[in-house]
Design a protein around this motif. Structure first.
Motif, PDB file in Angstrom:
ATOM      1  N   THR A  19      19.124  11.742  17.074  1.00 40.64           N
ATOM      2  CA  THR A  19      19.208  12.919  16.130  1.00 40.64           C
ATOM      3  C   THR A  19      20.201  13.072  15.090  1.00 40.64           C
ATOM      4  O   THR A  19      20.660  14.062  14.535  1.00 40.64           O
ATOM      5  CB  THR A  19      19.316  14.213  17.265  1.00 40.64           C
ATOM      6  OG1 THR A  19      20.712  14.013  17.919  1.00 40.64           O
ATOM      7  CG2 THR A  19      18.374  14.434  18.134  1.00 40.64           C
ATOM      8  N   SER A  21      21.742  13.615  11.613  1.00 38.89           N
ATOM      9  CA  SER A  21      21.372  14.372  10.289  1.00 38.89           C
ATOM     10  C   SER A  21      21.673  13.751   9.037  1.00 38.89           C
ATOM     11  O   SER A  21      22.249  12.441   9.116  1.00 38.89           O
ATOM     12  CB  SER A  21      22.177  15.675  10.405  1.00 38.89           C
ATOM     13  OG  SER A  21      23.574  15.491  10.660  1.00 38.89           O
ATOM     14  N   PRO A  29      15.485  21.324   9.876  1.00 40.99           N
ATOM     15  CA  PRO A  29      16.437  20.394  10.143  1.00 40.99           C
ATOM     16  C   PRO A  29      16.369  19.223   8.925  1.00 40.99           C
ATOM     17  O   PRO A  29      15.382  19.202   8.535  1.00 40.99           O
ATOM     18  CB  PRO A  29      16.528  19.911  11.418  1.00 40.99           C
ATOM     19  CG  PRO A  29      14.788  19.844  11.761  1.00 40.99           C
ATOM     20  CD  PRO A  29      14.500  21.114  10.997  1.00 40.99           C
ATOM     21  N   GLN A  34      15.191  15.254  14.771  1.00 36.56           N
ATOM     22  CA  GLN A  34      16.095  16.331  15.302  1.00 36.56           C
ATOM     23  C   GLN A  34      15.040  17.299  16.071  1.00 36.56           C
ATOM     24  O   GLN A  34      15.396  17.793  16.937  1.00 36.56           O
ATOM     25  CB  GLN A  34      16.813  17.095  14.353  1.00 36.56           C
ATOM     26  CG  GLN A  34      18.050  16.427  13.943  1.00 36.56           C
ATOM     27  CD  GLN A  34      18.750  17.360  12.884  1.00 36.56           C
ATOM     28  OE1 GLN A  34      19.469  18.419  13.613  1.00 36.56           O
ATOM     29  NE2 GLN A  34      18.855  16.820  11.652  1.00 36.56           N
ATOM     30  N   ASP A  83      22.293  17.665  16.567  1.00 33.30           N
ATOM     31  CA  ASP A  83      22.419  16.445  15.625  1.00 33.30           C
ATOM     32  C   ASP A  83      23.721  15.492  15.769  1.00 33.30           C
ATOM     33  O   ASP A  83      24.669  16.157  16.432  1.00 33.30           O
ATOM     34  CB  ASP A  83      22.504  16.846  14.332  1.00 33.30           C
ATOM     35  CG  ASP A  83      23.751  17.581  13.839  1.00 33.30           C
ATOM     36  OD1 ASP A  83      24.088  18.519  14.553  1.00 33.30           O
ATOM     37  OD2 ASP A  83      24.131  17.328  12.608  1.00 33.30           O
ATOM     38  N   PRO A 176      20.649  22.720  14.644  1.00 31.26           N
ATOM     39  CA  PRO A 176      20.512  21.301  14.054  1.00 31.26           C
ATOM     40  C   PRO A 176      21.870  21.409  12.947  1.00 31.26           C
ATOM     41  O   PRO A 176      22.457  22.230  12.556  1.00 31.26           O
ATOM     42  CB  PRO A 176      19.177  21.585  12.958  1.00 31.26           C
ATOM     43  CG  PRO A 176      19.118  22.984  12.789  1.00 31.26           C
ATOM     44  CD  PRO A 176      19.941  23.605  13.905  1.00 31.26           C
TER      45      PRO A 176
END
Length: 414
Positions: A19, A21, A29, A34, A83, A176
């Motif tokens: 996940t 970011s 997100p 995510q 995230d 997120p």
């Protein structure tokens, strides 16, 4: 109280989902992957029997556990982010479980000779005899903040299974993009509908935080003049040399590696440049609002001085505020910190109340009208291959959530 193996199984199921970011993305997100964990959490909340389960177009997952008391109790919330940081790989996380830790070196990766050692990471010695979950040396673990998510989910499950524990309405939200500073940007505080909340996003057991840095980012753009080096005398202006002057003019000891506690800093965390143009990327941090404003002014003043020195507009600074110290929003409602502190004390946990040397979704949420202190999730050495979490700390965090819910209902009983 809580089942250790069930906590382990749930945590592992979350950390194995990548996940990470991406700060360069403009979507929410910021990464499509995510959604994988967001959708899984929504489904699990529904299967568990929570009410008002929702996931919005930005992947914020919310749900409610209804009150089981007759009297009016403020709605409280618990928040965690799904995230993981862009700073280190979160792909193919392969956790190792160390049972009955003996206090010695832990070999994370034999091939690469990556060792998690108490000689360097002294906190490990607090957890002799406990069960640790570590990385395999190739990725981060993701306890930041999948430990927090695990704890909230396990606490909800426990409260559902034990209706004799009295509590008011509890709201939960999984967000997120916290790691890139956007976790609260599209958080619908009105929809969430809680009077206050807690982020389960701290580090070691006992942490309870309601102060954080005031934060800004600064981009310093230095312009030069590129000329053929063979014919450059009195013509070339090398932006990299001017940038070096700028860097060396800031207080050398006011950097992250030389500061602690409530001390602020300037942190140069990126440079790209050539003769024609150099960009310096800084983050500016301070707990004290006046000192924070003074730091921002210092950077601007320094740019002006260097321009005067070179007799040309060669340095431009763009400063962007990122978040502020939640202390000013939490202090008027200190009972929310007191309840968390009392919950820990009743469970035999020594509260460790200290300022966060960083930020949290709770800071932004506090300024959006949702006062939101931060509670430990149990992990250590976040954002890298040495990350680990003691399972017993996660168990204690579950118990703290349950106890906060219970104490809140008690304190508002007629």
């Amino acid at each position: 109280m809580t089942n250790k193996q069930e906590i382990i199984d749930r945590f592992l199921s979350y950390v194995k989902i990548d996940t990470q970011s991406d700060e360069n993305s403009q979507t929410t997100p910021s990464t499509q992957k995510q959604w994988d964990l967001a959708n899984k959490l929504r489904d699990e909340l529904s299967e568990m029997g929570l009410q008002d389960v929702s996931i919005d177009e930005n992947a914020y997952v919310m749900a409610s556990l209804p009150s089981n008391v007759e009297h009016e109790v403020p709605v409280i919330g618990f928040v965690a982010h799904f995230d993981t940081t862009p700073d280190f790989s979160g792909t193919n996380v392969n956790p190792q479980i160390i049972e009955d830790y003996d206090g010695k070196d832990i070999v994370l990766n034999k091939e690469k000779n990556i060792i998690l050692s108490p000689d360097y990471f002294e906190d490990l010695l607090q957890y002799k005899g406990q069960t640790l979950i570590t990385t395999d040396g190739n990725t981060l673990l993701g306890a930041d903040d999948k430990a927090g998510i695990t704890e909230i989910m396990e606490a909800l499950k426990y409260l559902l299974q034990n209706p004799e524990i009295k509590h008011g309405k509890i709201r939960v939200c999984f967000t997120p993009d916290e790691e890139i500073g956007r976790g609260a940007h599209k958080f619908d505080v009105e929809k969430f509908g809680a009077e206050w909340a807690y982020t389960m996003d701290g580090s070691q057991i006992g942490e309870l935080e309601y102060e954080n840095f005031n934060a800004a980012g600064a981009v310093v753009t230095v312009s030069g003049k590129s000329v053929h080096p063979g014919y450059a005398k009195d013509k070339m202006i090398n932006s990299m040399y001017i940038a070096t002057d700028f860097i060396n003019s800031l207080p050398r000891l006011e950097t992250p590696e030389h500061t602690e506690g409530r001390q602020g800093f300037f942190h140069l965390n990126g440079i790209e440049g050539d003769v024609e143009e150099t960009k310096l990327h800084y983050i500016i941090r301070d707990h004290d609002r006046e000192h924070f404003e003074a730091r921002k002014k210092m950077i601007q003043d320094l740019a002006g001085e260097i321009c005067s020195q070179y007799q040309r507009e060669c340095v431009q600074v763009e400063v962007t505020d990122q978040y502020f110290n939640m202390k000013e929003k939490v202090e008027p409602v200190m009972h929310i910190v007191d309840i968390a502190e009392e919950a820990m004390q009743e469970l035999g946990i020594l509260p460790d109340i200290k300022p966060i040397r960083g930020g949290t979704d709770g800071a932004q949420l506090s300024f959006m009208g949702l006062p939101c202190p931060n509670i430990f999730a149990g992990g250590h050495n976040f954002h890298g291959k040495y990350e680990y979490v003691p399972v017993e700390s996660m168990q204690k965090a579950v118990e703290v959530i349950v106890k906060i819910a219970e104490l809140t209902a008690e304190k508002y009983q007629q």
